[in-house]
Scaffold this active site. Structure first.
Site, PDB file in Angstrom:
ATOM      1  NE  ARG A  69      -0.042   0.582   4.922  1.00  0.00           N
ATOM      2  CZ  ARG A  69       0.939   1.393   5.252  1.00  0.00           C
ATOM      3  NH1 ARG A  69       1.282   2.388   4.443  1.00  0.00           N
ATOM      4  NH2 ARG A  69       1.605   1.228   6.384  1.00  0.00           N
ATOM      5  N   GLY A  70       0.267   2.372  -0.325  1.00  0.00           N
ATOM      6  CA  GLY A  70       0.991   3.624  -0.243  1.00  0.00           C
ATOM      7  C   GLY A  70       1.208   4.038   1.199  1.00  0.00           C
ATOM      8  CD  GLN A  72       6.772   8.421   5.116  1.00  0.00           C
ATOM      9  OE1 GLN A  72       7.726   8.349   5.890  1.00  0.00           O
ATOM     10  NE2 GLN A  72       6.389   9.579   4.592  1.00  0.00           N
ATOM     11  CE1 TYR A  75       0.500  -1.329  17.681  1.00  0.00           C
ATOM     12  CE2 TYR A  75      -1.406   0.136  17.852  1.00  0.00           C
ATOM     13  CZ  TYR A  75      -0.710  -0.997  18.267  1.00  0.00           C
ATOM     14  OH  TYR A  75      -1.234  -1.788  19.266  1.00  0.00           O
ATOM     15  CG  HIS A  76      -2.836  -1.701  11.533  1.00  0.00           C
ATOM     16  ND1 HIS A  76      -3.600  -0.569  11.425  1.00  0.00           N
ATOM     17  CD2 HIS A  76      -2.361  -1.950  10.277  1.00  0.00           C
ATOM     18  CE1 HIS A  76      -3.596  -0.154  10.177  1.00  0.00           C
ATOM     19  NE2 HIS A  76      -2.845  -0.966   9.460  1.00  0.00           N
ATOM     20  CB  ALA A 149      -3.449   5.808   9.437  1.00  0.00           C
ATOM     21  N   GLY A 151      -4.176   4.423   3.703  1.00  0.00           N
ATOM     22  CA  GLY A 151      -3.230   3.958   2.696  1.00  0.00           C
ATOM     23  C   GLY A 151      -3.886   2.895   1.839  1.00  0.00           C
ATOM     24  CB  CYS A 180       2.249   8.878   8.396  1.00  0.00           C
ATOM     25  SG  CYS A 180       0.892   7.689   8.466  1.00  0.00           S
TER      26      CYS A 180
END
Length: 223
Positions: A69-70, A72, A75-76, A149, A151, A180
């Site tokens: 994915r796009g 940087q 966190y998840h 976030a 992406g 990011c």
């Protein structure tokens, strides 16, 4: 039609990617409906295509997953609603910038359900909350924290990956990365902002806001 899937518990990241890959392939050939998948992951970091190694401050803290994915590093983890969007961008105007704006508008509309005002900032990916309760920035601007976030990746005009909204994650887990790539701002969550919001509450708001912002395919938006 868009199929909504909600998965309880914690979903392994590799399993999630495998599901998205298969579903996107099926959507591409017209064998499956579009899909929005709501889930939580175990604590982990993901590295987007623009991730810089120096932004991973604590590489041994949690598993790190490279992703196509796009964006940087992000966190998840538990307490964060991850929203994977497998949608046909081809029939939604074939405009990637417009699609991303719609995703941002969807998050902002969802936050508005809880009387929060989300903001989009040039040069800072995601959705931000102004924090007048915090000290102002060195340059004099108002402090802001990131609450969501974003992406995505496209394959043959079908999207996958998506967005995440901080409901009640352990915010200290963000300390292992520069989220990011942005160093001057913090992160927050709905509960951190003093809102007694549950994951179910957020899911209801996401579905209601989706109908208003994302459900109807439309021509490409103007700049």
């Amino acid at each position: 039609m868009v199929e909504w899937i909600t998965t309880d518990g914690l979903t392994d990241y590799d399993e999630a990617v495998a599901f998205m890959e298969a579903r996107v392939a099926a959507i591409e050939v017209g064998e499956a409906e579009e899909c929005v998948w709501l889930l939580e992951h175990p604590p982990m970091y993901t590295a987007g295509t623009s991730a810089k190694r120096e932004d991973l401050k604590d590489p041994d803290r949690f598993p790190v997953y490279p992703t196509k994915r796009g964006g940087q590093y992000t966190y998840h983890g538990p307490g964060q609603r991850v929203v994977y969007v497998m949608l046909d961008v081809g029939k939604r105007g074939r405009d990637v910038r417009c699609f991303v704006r719609d995703l941002e508008a969807w998050v902002i509309a969802t936050l508005a359900e809880f009387n929060l005002t989300g903001h989009i900032r040039d040069g800072r990916v995601g959705v931000w909350i102004e924090r007048p309760d915090k000290p102002r920035l060195p340059a004099g601007g108002m402090a802001e924290d990131k609450i969501a976030a974003l992406g995505i990746r496209l394959r043959k005009w079908v999207s996958f990956h998506g967005l995440s909204i901080n409901v009640e994650p352990d915010l200290s887990h963000f300390d292992g990365i520069v989220p990011c790539g942005i160093t001057d701002y913090g992160v927050t969550s709905l509960v951190d902002l003093g809102l007694p919001v549950t994951m179910d509450d957020v899911d209801v708001a996401l579905r209601r806001s989706f109908e208003a912002v994302m459900a109807t395919p439309r021509p490409a938006c103007a700049d």
